[in-house]
Design an enzyme around this catalytic site. Sequence first.
Site, PDB file in Angstrom:
ATOM      1  N   LYS A 205       3.646  -2.675  -7.084  1.00 27.41           N
ATOM      2  CA  LYS A 205       3.231  -1.609  -6.175  1.00 27.41           C
ATOM      3  C   LYS A 205       4.409  -0.674  -5.930  1.00 27.41           C
ATOM      4  O   LYS A 205       5.525  -1.120  -5.672  1.00 27.41           O
ATOM      5  CB  LYS A 205       2.743  -2.176  -4.847  1.00 27.41           C
ATOM      6  CG  LYS A 205       2.206  -1.093  -3.900  1.00 27.41           C
ATOM      7  CD  LYS A 205       1.791  -1.667  -2.569  1.00 27.41           C
ATOM      8  CE  LYS A 205       1.253  -0.560  -1.661  1.00 27.41           C
ATOM      9  NZ  LYS A 205       0.964  -1.071  -0.297  1.00 27.41           N
TER      10      LYS A 205
ATOM     11  N   HIS B  22       0.928   3.395  -3.815  1.00 24.97           N
ATOM     12  CA  HIS B  22       0.703   3.950  -2.485  1.00 24.97           C
ATOM     13  C   HIS B  22       1.007   5.434  -2.621  1.00 24.97           C
ATOM     14  O   HIS B  22       2.146   5.831  -2.892  1.00 24.97           O
ATOM     15  CB  HIS B  22       1.653   3.299  -1.468  1.00 24.97           C
ATOM     16  CG  HIS B  22       1.846   4.124  -0.220  1.00 24.97           C
ATOM     17  ND1 HIS B  22       1.181   3.856   0.957  1.00 24.97           N
ATOM     18  CD2 HIS B  22       2.613   5.214   0.025  1.00 24.97           C
ATOM     19  CE1 HIS B  22       1.532   4.745   1.866  1.00 24.97           C
ATOM     20  NE2 HIS B  22       2.400   5.584   1.322  1.00 24.97           N
TER      21      HIS B  22
ATOM     22  N   HIS C 213      -3.233  -7.081   3.337  1.00 21.38           N
ATOM     23  CA  HIS C 213      -1.905  -7.578   3.699  1.00 21.38           C
ATOM     24  C   HIS C 213      -2.139  -8.794   4.585  1.00 21.38           C
ATOM     25  O   HIS C 213      -2.281  -8.675   5.806  1.00 21.38           O
ATOM     26  CB  HIS C 213      -1.102  -6.517   4.448  1.00 21.38           C
ATOM     27  CG  HIS C 213      -0.803  -5.293   3.651  1.00 21.38           C
ATOM     28  ND1 HIS C 213       0.165  -5.254   2.663  1.00 21.38           N
ATOM     29  CD2 HIS C 213      -1.354  -4.048   3.688  1.00 21.38           C
ATOM     30  CE1 HIS C 213       0.203  -4.048   2.126  1.00 21.38           C
ATOM     31  NE2 HIS C 213      -0.714  -3.297   2.729  1.00 21.38           N
TER      32      HIS C 213
ATOM     33  N   HIS D  35      -7.040  -4.224  -1.528  1.00 22.79           N
ATOM     34  CA  HIS D  35      -5.828  -3.823  -0.792  1.00 22.79           C
ATOM     35  C   HIS D  35      -5.814  -4.508   0.562  1.00 22.79           C
ATOM     36  O   HIS D  35      -6.362  -3.999   1.534  1.00 22.79           O
ATOM     37  CB  HIS D  35      -5.793  -2.301  -0.621  1.00 22.79           C
ATOM     38  CG  HIS D  35      -4.461  -1.772  -0.177  1.00 22.79           C
ATOM     39  ND1 HIS D  35      -3.812  -0.750  -0.824  1.00 22.79           N
ATOM     40  CD2 HIS D  35      -3.651  -2.131   0.844  1.00 22.79           C
ATOM     41  CE1 HIS D  35      -2.673  -0.498  -0.224  1.00 22.79           C
ATOM     42  NE2 HIS D  35      -2.555  -1.323   0.817  1.00 22.79           N
TER      43      HIS D  35
ATOM     44  N   ASP E 102      -6.760  -1.969   3.239  1.00 20.41           N
ATOM     45  CA  ASP E 102      -5.439  -2.006   3.879  1.00 20.41           C
ATOM     46  C   ASP E 102      -5.478  -2.914   5.109  1.00 20.41           C
ATOM     47  O   ASP E 102      -4.719  -2.719   6.049  1.00 20.41           O
ATOM     48  CB  ASP E 102      -4.964  -0.610   4.259  1.00 20.41           C
ATOM     49  CG  ASP E 102      -3.445  -0.467   4.210  1.00 20.41           C
ATOM     50  OD1 ASP E 102      -2.775  -1.463   3.880  1.00 20.41           O
ATOM     51  OD2 ASP E 102      -2.934   0.629   4.502  1.00 20.41           O
TER      52      ASP E 102
ATOM     53  N   HIS F 163      -5.143   5.014  -1.134  1.00 21.18           N
ATOM     54  CA  HIS F 163      -5.244   5.968  -0.022  1.00 21.18           C
ATOM     55  C   HIS F 163      -5.715   7.342  -0.525  1.00 21.18           C
ATOM     56  O   HIS F 163      -6.829   7.726  -0.268  1.00 21.18           O
ATOM     57  CB  HIS F 163      -3.950   6.087   0.781  1.00 21.18           C
ATOM     58  CG  HIS F 163      -3.301   4.777   1.093  1.00 21.18           C
ATOM     59  ND1 HIS F 163      -3.969   3.742   1.718  1.00 21.18           N
ATOM     60  CD2 HIS F 163      -2.045   4.322   0.838  1.00 21.18           C
ATOM     61  CE1 HIS F 163      -3.155   2.709   1.854  1.00 21.18           C
ATOM     62  NE2 HIS F 163      -1.987   3.032   1.321  1.00 21.18           N
TER      63      HIS F 163
END
Length: 402
Positions: free
Chosen positions: A183, A224, A59, A57, A317, A244
């Site tokens: 996602k 998510h 970005h 995960h 994340d 999460h």
Amino acid sequence: MKRTVFTGGQVFDGTSTSLADVVVEGRRIVDVGVGLDGDDAVDCAGMSIVPGLFDCHVHVLIRDLDVARSEQEPYSLPYYEAVRNLSLLLDQGITSARDAAGADAGVRRAIEKGLIEGPRLQLALVMLSQTGGHSDLHLPSGGSRSMAMMMPNPGRPRAVRDGVDDVRRGVREILRAGADAIKVATTGGVMSVGDDPRHAHFRDDELEVIAAEAAAAGSYFFAHAQGAEGIKAALRHGARSIEHGYHLDDEAIDLMLSTGAWLVPTLSATQAIVDAGDRGVPIAPESLALAREALDAHRASFARAVDAGVKVAMGTDSPPYGHPSASNLDELQLMVRASSMTPADAWRATTASAAALLRQHDLGAIAPGALADLVVLDGRLADLGGLRERIRHVVIDGRRVR
């Protein structure tokens, strides 16, 4: 073809550790054992050898959590920042990653063509969200936020979708644009002002069509999901992983066990938001309050899931790349501190388990026939401190890139 032997290291093969040599020929590992030879030798005495690491995960278009700053910068700048961020992942031995929204197919193709360096990259492109959900950039003023990683463009379809027909079209457009997986935000989020991470988003008929369209294309969806009801809705419709998982209850954990879904805990993310707020980064007070409130619940949920036997895959994340002390590998230590996981469990979550989640069956292990993605680091694997500084060699596809 030249044979390179990594000699005398403590080898973690994805399951257990032993003293061994590892022989690489071309793109693959061809032998693991004691007393092996090759054309070139890399002395790994006092070091550990692990499979190439995964972060499920990331970005890569995000530099940090300063949204106000990013909104004032040119649209294309995050793509150039991604070049640095991808290189930083390699510095840490992360040879495979799943970008969970932002990067488009051009970023992956640039890595494959050798135009930029980076890990093997899977893409989600966008995060599907309902109106008023985690991807909705609408502001109370009537305007909208201008986050480059969320804005639609020719390579990144529109994220906000409502109703069965719009959701179906959205999944198809995302897959057409080159996504490896879909996602979906089945709850609100911490960093999106106006929605609540405890509220469930998308209804059953919308989730059903998302799952069906992904499966029809040989893909899958991942969620998510922070609140319990949104987590359970995603699992009932076949989510491959929950990202999460702040508020897992007993029913959610039972569903994870019965469906075989993975938990990608991203403990780093909640901590990074709190730390950034403490450093004075201008984070919306509502978001900062939600992150502080979630911190203990997040860790407690993760601990309960681990104790129950839920499968775990490492994901961060993306801790802020712009902060010099940030390291994706801190997630291993956070997982161990928050639960009954051992260091070996954390390494497994970052190698073999993560490879299984991402369907990378030739990776995540050190065994004859596996693709030669390797990381050599100083010291013993039981010590999870300072991992970023301990990396000595990084190998992808049999090539030493660090």
